[in-house]
Design an enzyme around this catalytic site. Structure first.
Site, PDB file in Angstrom:
ATOM      1  N   ASP A   6      -6.664  -7.831  -4.072  1.00 47.74           N
ATOM      2  CA  ASP A   6      -6.952  -6.440  -4.388  1.00 47.74           C
ATOM      3  C   ASP A   6      -8.455  -6.163  -4.437  1.00 47.74           C
ATOM      4  OD1 ASP A   6      -4.354  -5.596  -4.501  1.00 47.74           O
ATOM      5  OD2 ASP A   6      -4.161  -5.745  -6.669  1.00 47.74           O
ATOM      6  N   MET A  35      -8.412   2.939 -15.874  1.00 43.63           N
ATOM      7  CA  MET A  35      -8.487   3.850 -14.731  1.00 43.63           C
ATOM      8  C   MET A  35      -8.570   5.315 -15.180  1.00 43.63           C
ATOM      9  SD  MET A  35      -5.622   1.985 -12.315  1.00 43.63           S
ATOM     10  CE  MET A  35      -4.411   1.957 -13.648  1.00 43.63           C
ATOM     11  N   LYS A  84      -6.926  -0.936  -3.094  1.00 45.18           N
ATOM     12  CA  LYS A  84      -6.819   0.519  -3.158  1.00 45.18           C
ATOM     13  C   LYS A  84      -8.025   1.067  -3.906  1.00 45.18           C
ATOM     14  CE  LYS A  84      -1.755   0.650  -3.236  1.00 45.18           C
ATOM     15  NZ  LYS A  84      -1.547  -0.798  -3.167  1.00 45.18           N
TER      16      LYS A  84
END
Length: 389
Positions: free
Chosen positions: A129, A269, A151
């Site tokens: 990731d 996040m 991502k």
């Protein structure tokens, strides 16, 4: 023995049961066991009749109880597993159709688990990731085939469904697939979705936990997530919704539950929604003066920290130009941060380790935990094996 030889067998049995019932469960176990490790024997020697250890041991008594690591391991084998026989670990089943979801922690390679390091150093196919630090990636087997599937807001290299299909195809080809994820794979890392999909397809999945960002970053800042005077609970929250979600931030959460001044809130996040999140908490009754901190690139050499009250945190973060990944911690425990938080020593203490050295380290650990037989315990004269000197 007297009861066994001279008294009625039923009376002897009753006396034994009554005597054992007067002991604590732990004490009874040691009394009935054929062997007792030396350190445990020292504790038992100093214990009161009810099995409790005196509250105030002298420093000299404490020194006599110091012991070496091999003896400590044997003692723990006895305490935790009630046996002196080692339950040997296995080297792992790297059979066909296997996927390992591996958490690599928040970024500092010293926070890797031995199991994660072992899989990384022997892997032949790795999907990784965006949040995997370069220092961690350098420890992967240099011969492994690597595939980036990260991502980023507005820049997704692959849809999550496509990642599922790739994992299935690679595993079905007979390869052992290592899926590296930042932090812990099942804490806001979509590990649960990948686990569910692969198991439905008949693929065996192994989860290797990692230190989640909340724990790693809080420790780096010397910030306790719970404290009896400030917080009796902690909640992990995601500030990022699924891409197809169009529900406004102010309607996503139960603000009354979150606005608890005895709970530490950790927001993952949440950089882009920080202002709305703070307003929701304040409107629900949480004080604007609640201590808060935002940390970018926690535990790494590029770590940046912004500390402020909840009411001004969003504007301070914007002024500082923090970028993703940024973790936010809110609550009274933030007031316990030391004043030198802005000068982390992370860069000075990050290890320099090559993939070859990592493989050597794994072999060394494996020899100690799998091959080595537990040695017979020997009592030392002073119980400290030279420490008292």
């Amino acid at each position: 023995n007297f009861l066994n030889n001279h008294a009625h067998p039923i009376l002897a049995a009753m006396v034994r049961v009554t005597s054992i019932s007067m002991l604590t469960s732990a004490t009874a176990f040691y009394v009935l066991s054929p062997q007792m490790p030396p350190v445990t024997r020292q504790y038992m020697h100093m214990s009161a009749a009810d099995g409790s250890v005196p509250q105030h041991l002298s420093f000299e008594e404490t020194l006599r109880m110091l012991h070496r690591a091999p003896e400590a391991a044997d003692e723990q084998q006895w305490r935790l597993r009630k046996s002196t026989t080692e339950a040997f670990a296995t080297t792992g089943d790297f059979g066909s159709s296997s996927v390992y979801l591996v958490g690599v922690g928040p970024g500092d390679p010293e926070l890797l688990t031995v199991k994660a390091l072992k899989l990384m150093s022997t892997a032949n196919l790795v999907l990784y990731d965006r949040l995997i630090s370069p220092e961690v990636l350098r420890l992967v087997n240099p011969e492994a085939a690597m595939l980036y599937v990260g991502k980023e807001a507005g820049l997704h290299t692959r849809r999550q469904e496509e990642i599922h299909e790739l994992l299935l195809q690679f595993a079905s080809s007979g390869r052992t697939v290592v899926r590296l994820k930042g932090g812990d794979p099942t804490v806001f890392g979509r590990g649960g979705e990948e686990l569910e999909y692969l198991e439905q397809q008949g693929v065996r999945v192994h989860i290797v936990p990692g230190i989640t960002a909340a724990s790693g970053i809080a420790a780096c800042l010397r910030l306790p997530l719970t404290h009896r005077d400030f917080a009796d609970s902690v909640r992990f929250i995601t500030g990022h919704a699924r891409s197809e979600c169009n529900v406004p931030v102010r309607e996503r959460y139960n603000w009354a539950q979150l606005a608890d001044n005895k709970t530490t809130l950790v927001i993952y996040m949440g950089l882009s929604t920080l202002d709305e999140f703070a307003c929701g908490l304040i409107d629900a009754g949480l004080s604007e003066q609640t201590p808060a901190v935002a940390v970018q690139d926690g535990t790494t050499a590029t770590q940046r920290v912004v500390r402020a009250e909840l009411g001004s945190l969003a504007s301070r973060v914007e002024q500082a130009g923090l970028r993703s990944p940024t973790l936010v911690v809110l609550g009274g425990v933030v007031s316990l941060m030391s004043q030198d938080y802005a000068h982390p020593d992370v860069a000075a203490r990050m290890i320099e380790l090559t993939a070859e050295q990592a493989q050597s380290l794994v072999r060394c650990v494996s020899r100690r935990t799998v091959v080595a037989k537990p040695k017979a315990q020997e009592e030392s004269g002073d119980g400290a094996d030279g420490f008292a000197a």
